[in-house]
Design a protein around this motif. Structure first.
Motif, short mmCIF file in Angstrom:
data_model
loop_
_atom_site.label_atom_id
_atom_site.label_comp_id
_atom_site.label_asym_id
_atom_site.label_seq_id
_atom_site.Cartn_x
_atom_site.Cartn_y
_atom_site.Cartn_z
N HIS A 128 5.68 11.42 -62.79
CA HIS A 128 4.72 11.68 -63.86
C HIS A 128 3.76 10.50 -64.00
CE1 HIS A 128 3.58 12.44 -68.18
NE2 HIS A 128 3.42 13.63 -67.64
N HIS A 129 4.30 9.31 -63.91
CA HIS A 129 3.48 8.09 -63.97
C HIS A 129 2.52 8.00 -62.79
CE1 HIS A 129 2.43 3.87 -64.34
NE2 HIS A 129 2.97 3.62 -63.17
N TYR A 130 3.00 8.29 -61.58
CA TYR A 130 2.13 8.21 -60.40
C TYR A 130 0.95 9.20 -60.51
CZ TYR A 130 6.41 6.15 -58.38
OH TYR A 130 7.54 5.40 -58.15
N SER A 131 1.17 10.30 -61.24
CA SER A 131 0.11 11.31 -61.37
C SER A 131 -1.02 10.82 -62.27
CB SER A 131 0.68 12.61 -61.94
OG SER A 131 0.82 12.50 -63.35
N GLY A 132 -0.79 9.68 -62.93
CA GLY A 132 -1.83 9.11 -63.79
C GLY A 132 -1.70 9.55 -65.23
N ALA A 133 -0.72 10.39 -65.51
CA ALA A 133 -0.54 10.88 -66.88
C ALA A 133 0.07 9.79 -67.76
CB ALA A 133 0.35 12.11 -66.87
N PRO A 134 -0.27 9.78 -69.04
CA PRO A 134 0.31 8.78 -69.94
C PRO A 134 1.80 9.03 -70.15
CG PRO A 134 -1.01 10.37 -71.18
CD PRO A 134 -1.21 10.69 -69.73
N MET A 173 14.84 -1.63 -57.28
CA MET A 173 14.13 -0.41 -57.70
C MET A 173 13.19 0.02 -56.58
SD MET A 173 14.57 0.33 -61.12
CE MET A 173 13.07 1.29 -61.31
N TYR A 174 13.10 1.33 -56.38
CA TYR A 174 12.12 1.81 -55.39
C TYR A 174 11.22 2.87 -55.99
CZ TYR A 174 17.07 2.09 -54.19
OH TYR A 174 18.44 2.02 -54.25
N GLN A 175 11.32 3.09 -57.30
CA GLN A 175 10.37 3.92 -58.05
C GLN A 175 9.99 3.11 -59.29
OE1 GLN A 175 9.20 6.42 -56.55
NE2 GLN A 175 10.80 6.67 -55.00
N SER A 176 8.99 3.57 -60.01
CA SER A 176 8.49 2.75 -61.12
C SER A 176 9.43 2.72 -62.32
CB SER A 176 7.10 3.24 -61.56
OG SER A 176 7.18 4.60 -62.00
#
Ligand code: ADP
Ligand code: MG
Length: 413
Positions: free
Chosen positions: A118-124, A312-315
């Motif tokens: 969800h974060h990578y998509s640019g969404a808040p 960690m390998y994702q945000s």
């Protein structure tokens, strides 16, 4: 690059695996209220599979005829996706199987990958049902991207593949102790962080890593395509037995962790056709056997007293915990963090609070160290403790890991 980003075909045949026990036990209700219609309206034919027990999904995808499906989507927490990924990599045709587009809809209490995507998509940043609905829309768009997986070696288990994190010390303790607060959903992590701060512990061990240097992408790809047997495992061939027996060995050994006060989900063991370790999955080119010395280009961390070690390998580590703000889906990098002993409770609390927005690294905390690595090894000296992989307990003891760039594919929207 055709493989790096493409779209689900329509009509799309999706297997949607739902864990009815995940989170607050409301995944099915959430599916009925939010997801069913959304997918139907987007022209996504989906078959609902309700998991009945731990490892059900893993066994199912290990045996499934994947030509029947265009995507495997799980609606649960991170734990169910962990099963699906490992099930796929346990197949004799793992190389093709791991190419099937995967998806995740946040239905659990630990929804870190969904929050990351969800974060990578640019969404808040949002949480709970808002996150679910937003992830549902991304799913309907159906864009597929490569995702890194990390191969993890433990001393007496087969290799496992991880998409999210490995934790030792504070974070692992919170993750597991918070199981008893499941009914509060993702707030369980906050509650438990505060409890743990009051009884801060120091963990002794040795940490070493191979720093990430900028490798051209094609070179990484070649490395991952090699299909040699894993070079770090005990001899696996038994006279008279073909070496391609599909592995039936359960990889979680809860018995290995000895803190009796913790409640850990009982892991069911499937009948083992072979006690050998997995021969499937890509080979690890960077890791020597776990009991052998590391190559000289590895960095050995001087400190041996830690409050936590976190790879960690994702945000995101949770819906509202951006532990590795610089992490992306497929950069082929493990973000290794450690917190040295000696940090004050106040500073540690400040660090965790800042993680919500991902600003903890900017706080100049002297005790927090961050390194981008391709592989690492951790040898705990403290005799008792917890190590988690993607939020699940694994065998406690020496562990090492290597990243495989873009090995899986995930729907990112
Ligand atoms: P949560 O984030 O709520 O912990 P997970 O997806 O991580 O949700 O699921 C937790 C565990 O539940 C996983 O280890 C999974 O194997 C297990 N599981 C899956 N289906 C069931 C079921 N029907 N009953 C009990 N446990 C299950
Ligand atoms: Mg979980």
């Amino acid at each position: 690059d055709e493989l790096s980003m493409n779209k689900l075909s329509r009509p799309c045949r999706m297997m949607l695996l739902v864990n009815p026990q995940s989170g607050k036990g409301q995944a099915l209700t959430l599916y009925n209220n939010h997801i069913q219609r959304m997918l139907s309206e987007a022209g996504i034919q989906h078959t609902l599979v309700i998991t009945e027990r731990q490892n059900h999904a893993r066994e199912l995808v290990r045996e499934a005829d994947l030509s029947q499906w265009d995507a495997l989507v799980i609606m649960s927490g991170d734990g169910l996706l962990f099963e699906v990924i490992n099930g796929l990599l346990e197949r004799p045709d793992w190389e093709e199987a791991i190419q099937i587009p995967l998806g995740i809809l946040p239905g659990g209490s630990g929804n870190a990958l969904a929050a990351s995507i969800h974060h990578y998509s640019g969404a808040p940043q949002v949480s709970s049902e808002e996150l679910l609905v937003s992830c549902g829309f991304l799913m309907c768009k159906g864009l597929v991207s490569p995702m890194d997986l990390v191969c993890i070696h433990l001393s007496s288990c087969p290799r496992v593949f991880s998409f999210l994190s490995l934790a030792w010390g504070f974070v692992a303790d919170v993750d597991i102790e918070s199981e008893k607060y499941r009914h509060v959903g993702s707030a369980r992590f906050t509650v438990c962080t505060l409890v743990r701060l009051a009884s801060l512990r120091v963990y002794k061990g040795k940490l070493a890593y191979l720093p990430a240097t900028d490798l051209p992408k094609h070179e990484e790809g070649l490395r991952n395509k090699k299909t040699l047997h894993c070079n770090n495992q005990p001899p696996t061939s038994v006279p008279g037995r073909p070496s391609t027996v599909s592995p039936r060995v359960n990889t979680f050994h809860n018995s290995c962790h000895s803190n009796n006060s913790l409640k850990v989900r009982k892991v069911e063991s499937t009948p083992s056709r072979s006690t050998n370790i997995s021969l499937t999955g890509p080979s690890d080119s960077l890791l020597p056997p776990l009991d052998q010395l590391l190559p000289s280009d590895w960095v050995v961390v001087q400190e041996e007293d830690f409050v936590l070690v976190l790879a960690m390998y994702q945000s995101h580590l949770g819906e509202d915990m951006m532990a590795a703000p610089g992490s992306t889906l497929d950069e082929g990098v493990i973000h290794l963090f450690y917190v040295r002993a000696g940090i004050s409770r106040a500073a540690l609390l400040k660090m965790f609070l800042a993680m919500e927005k991902g600003t903890h690294l900017a706080n100049n905390c002297q005790h927090l160290v961050h390194a981008k690595v391709r592989a690492f090894r951790l040898e705990p000296y403290t005799p008792k403790g917890i190590i988690t992989v993607d939020g699940e307990v694994v065998e406690y003891g020496p562990v090492q890991a290597e990243v495989h760039r873009g090995l899986a594919r995930i729907i990112t929207g």
